[in-house]
Design an enzyme around this catalytic site. Structure first.
Site, mmCIF file in Angstrom:
data_model
loop_
_atom_site.group_PDB
_atom_site.id
_atom_site.type_symbol
_atom_site.label_atom_id
_atom_site.label_comp_id
_atom_site.label_asym_id
_atom_site.label_seq_id
_atom_site.Cartn_x
_atom_site.Cartn_y
_atom_site.Cartn_z
ATOM 1 N N THR A 102 -16.157 14.079 -7.942
ATOM 2 C CA THR A 102 -16.154 12.629 -8.216
ATOM 3 C C THR A 102 -16.012 11.828 -6.915
ATOM 4 O O THR A 102 -16.859 10.987 -6.593
ATOM 5 C CB THR A 102 -14.981 12.279 -9.172
ATOM 6 O OG1 THR A 102 -15.096 13.072 -10.351
ATOM 7 C CG2 THR A 102 -14.983 10.813 -9.531
ATOM 8 N N VAL A 103 -14.955 12.083 -6.156
ATOM 9 C CA VAL A 103 -14.675 11.264 -4.970
ATOM 10 C C VAL A 103 -15.621 11.626 -3.817
ATOM 11 O O VAL A 103 -16.212 10.737 -3.171
ATOM 12 C CB VAL A 103 -13.197 11.420 -4.531
ATOM 13 C CG1 VAL A 103 -12.916 10.627 -3.259
ATOM 14 C CG2 VAL A 103 -12.254 10.989 -5.658
ATOM 15 N N LYS B 16 -3.327 13.423 -2.885
ATOM 16 C CA LYS B 16 -1.890 13.049 -2.829
ATOM 17 C C LYS B 16 -0.958 14.243 -2.864
ATOM 18 O O LYS B 16 0.156 14.182 -2.339
ATOM 19 C CB LYS B 16 -1.484 12.046 -3.912
ATOM 20 C CG LYS B 16 -2.067 12.272 -5.299
ATOM 21 C CD LYS B 16 -3.368 11.619 -5.358
ATOM 22 C CE LYS B 16 -4.387 12.086 -6.309
ATOM 23 N NZ LYS B 16 -4.481 11.307 -7.518
ATOM 24 N N GLU C 37 -5.455 6.684 2.902
ATOM 25 C CA GLU C 37 -5.439 5.449 2.110
ATOM 26 C C GLU C 37 -5.730 5.699 0.631
ATOM 27 O O GLU C 37 -5.137 5.077 -0.253
ATOM 28 C CB GLU C 37 -6.468 4.452 2.682
ATOM 29 C CG GLU C 37 -6.507 3.116 1.999
ATOM 30 C CD GLU C 37 -5.176 2.367 2.068
ATOM 31 O OE1 GLU C 37 -4.815 1.914 3.153
ATOM 32 O OE2 GLU C 37 -4.491 2.246 1.032
ATOM 33 N N VAL D 288 -3.096 6.919 -2.690
ATOM 34 C CA VAL D 288 -2.307 6.074 -3.603
ATOM 35 C C VAL D 288 -3.130 4.838 -3.978
ATOM 36 O O VAL D 288 -3.680 4.168 -3.102
ATOM 37 C CB VAL D 288 -0.978 5.613 -2.957
ATOM 38 C CG1 VAL D 288 -0.170 4.776 -3.945
ATOM 39 C CG2 VAL D 288 -0.158 6.786 -2.457
ATOM 40 N N GLY E 88 -5.997 4.491 -5.571
ATOM 41 C CA GLY E 88 -7.464 4.547 -5.535
ATOM 42 C C GLY E 88 -8.039 3.645 -4.454
ATOM 43 O O GLY E 88 -7.819 3.860 -3.260
ATOM 44 N N ASP F 180 1.566 12.898 -10.953
ATOM 45 C CA ASP F 180 0.704 12.210 -9.987
ATOM 46 C C ASP F 180 1.384 10.917 -9.504
ATOM 47 O O ASP F 180 1.456 10.654 -8.297
ATOM 48 C CB ASP F 180 -0.649 11.912 -10.663
ATOM 49 C CG ASP F 180 -1.602 11.155 -9.760
ATOM 50 O OD1 ASP F 180 -2.169 11.783 -8.850
ATOM 51 O OD2 ASP F 180 -1.774 9.938 -9.957
ATOM 52 N N LYS G 155 2.818 9.770 -5.729
ATOM 53 C CA LYS G 155 2.419 8.494 -5.114
ATOM 54 C C LYS G 155 3.636 7.640 -4.749
ATOM 55 O O LYS G 155 3.673 7.047 -3.669
ATOM 56 C CB LYS G 155 1.491 7.740 -6.067
ATOM 57 C CG LYS G 155 0.111 8.401 -6.165
ATOM 58 C CD LYS G 155 -0.691 7.840 -7.317
ATOM 59 C CE LYS G 155 -2.114 8.373 -7.333
ATOM 60 N NZ LYS G 155 -2.826 8.037 -8.574
#
Ligand code: NDP
Ligand code: HSE
Length: 405
Positions: free
Chosen positions: A11-12, A100, A124, A127, A129, A196, A200
């Site tokens: 995805t990312v 994270k 960056e 945390v 998105g 999660d 964060k």
């Protein structure tokens, strides 16, 4: 030309590749040089996708290539991400990540390694998105003593809670939707059990307070016990239910926790719905400042990763100082922390109320039409320890949610 490698084409990672191709020209203007994606590493092949031209399956190809300046990781998990991060920095390249888990566990060590090499380790996207929050903590809020952070830090759970509240959707169906949209972690227990958000708030608190807040020390409660009935009460009360990551510094003491909270419409986080995240930071000079935006998803998260690549490209031979000491910050026991509590009881108001008042003192009673043989109250402000002691005195406590006082 500055050469970049992207680790992970999920995805990312696919978003990072897409943004670097789509906005190539404007990014080049901002950097003052062209950013070229020389490699993308993944376990799989992607037949028919242009990424195939730069796809590799062996990390050594990347780390041993002296032309690669920056490695951006979006694989997730501790291994091999930790090994790849160390090898990258040791080889004199910069590293950035959306991971994270990696940052919460190895942040101080990897920052120190980057510093010793005159390179950078940026995170960056780890945390919030796409929300800029790490850079503001490091670079913008430096005049302040930061004393408190309260955040909706997980897009998946906020998406679930918002849909349950507005549409009465079932937990499992909305979780599936969040997974399909690419918001959820590979193991969604990380989202719904609060782990999660815990990582964060540990990262943010470490940066805000300058010491190491160990995520394993943070009291963590997820959203799996929140039911459609809780939302019926919340609606009647005009409250919303949000999963908060919170930390607070009082003198030399620091408290941190992750838990669902009921909040009223005066709270700036009340209207943060869907996959959006909101983070309130309190400083002794600035007062309250709020950060708001997409907390998960392919392109918003890629925006934050690419911003790190741009920063690293602009600082190829200069370490950007980030204060995150190895020294562990001891967290206080939560027993003295004060909140109101929403408590549900089995039984009727008539049969139970004297017992409840005896244990809890003055309370506000709430009933919902159609919910027979149960009712709820909202307590006055009390400490966690006082709440536990009072709850132990009453039979039939069904559940409780903290209410932001
Ligand atoms: P995905 O699972 O979608 O993508 C991870 C990709 O990395 C997959 O293609 C996977 O391949 C690949 N991969 C895993 N291990 C290796 C390996 N050893 N070598 C090469 N490739 C590997 O995850 P996301 O993109 O959603 O998340 C990535 C990271 O970003 C996580 O740390 C996540 O917490 C974080 N993040 C995610 C956000 C989101 O909205 N999704 C937002 C912010 C942060 P395969 O599928 O074959 O295993
Ligand atoms: N699973 C995470 C979330 C991804 O839903 O917030 C963004 O960190």
């Amino acid at each position: 030309m500055i050469n970049v490698a992207v680790l992970g084409y999920g995805t990312v990672g696919s978003g990072v590749y897409e943004v670097l191709v789509k906005n190539k020209e404007s990014i080049a203007k901002r950097v003052g040089d062209e950013i070229n994606v020389k490699y993308v590493l993944d376990l799989r092949d992607f037949p028919g996708d242009p990424v195939q031209e730069v796809l590799v399956h062996d990390f050594d190809t990347i780390v041993n290539d002296p032309e690669v300046d920056i490695v951006a990781e979006a694989m997730g998990g501790l291994e091999p991400a930790y090994t790849f991060a160390k090898k990258t920095l040791e080889s004199g390249k910069s590293y950035c990540t959306s991971n994270k888990e990696l940052v919460a566990k190895y942040g101080p060590e990897l920052l120190e390694l980057a510093k010793s090499k005159g390179k950078n380790f940026l995170f960056e996207a780890s945390v919030g998105g796409g929300i800029p929050i790490i850079r503001p903590l490091n670079q913008s809020l430096t005049a302040d003593e930061l004393t408190e952070i309260t955040g909706i830090l997980n897009g998946t759970t906020n998406f679930i809670l918002s849909k349950m509240a507005k549409e009465g959707s079932s937990f499992d169906a909305v979780l599936k939707e969040a997974q399909n949209l690419g918001y959820a972690e590979r193991n969604p227990a990380a989202d719904v059990e609060g782990y999660d958000a815990c990582r964060k708030i540990a990262i943010l608190s470490s940066l805000a307070y300058g010491c190491h807040v160990d995520f394993e020390d943070i009291y963590t409660e997820g959203i799996t016990k929140i039911t459609d009935i809780d939302f019926k009460y919340a609606k009647k009360l005009g409250l919303s239910i949000k999963l908060f990551g919170k930390s607070k510094k009082v003198d030399d003491k620091c408290y941190a926790m992750v838990a669902p909270f009921m909040i009223d419409s005066d709270n700036p986080l009340y209207s943060v719905n869907g996959v959006l995240n909101g983070i309130l930071v309190k400083g002794d000079v600035i007062g309250d400042v709020m950060f708001y935006g997409a907390g998960a998803g392919k392109l918003p998260t890629a925006s934050a990763v690419v911003a790190d690549i741009v920063d690293e490209a602009k600082h190829l031979h200069t370490n950007i100082m980030t204060i995150w000491s190895n020294k562990k910050l001891a967290l206080e026991n939560l027993s003295t922390l004060k909140n109101k509590f929403f408590v549900r009881f089995d039984g009727s108001v008539d049969s139970k109320m004297s017992e409840v008042t005896k244990a809890f003192g003055d309370v506000k009673v709430v009933t919902v039409e159609g919910l027979d043989n149960e009712f709820a109250v909202i307590t006055e402000v009390m400490t966690e320890a006082e709440f536990e002691a009072a709850a132990a005195k009453v039979n039939g406590v069904k559940s409780r949610i903290r209410v932001e006082a």
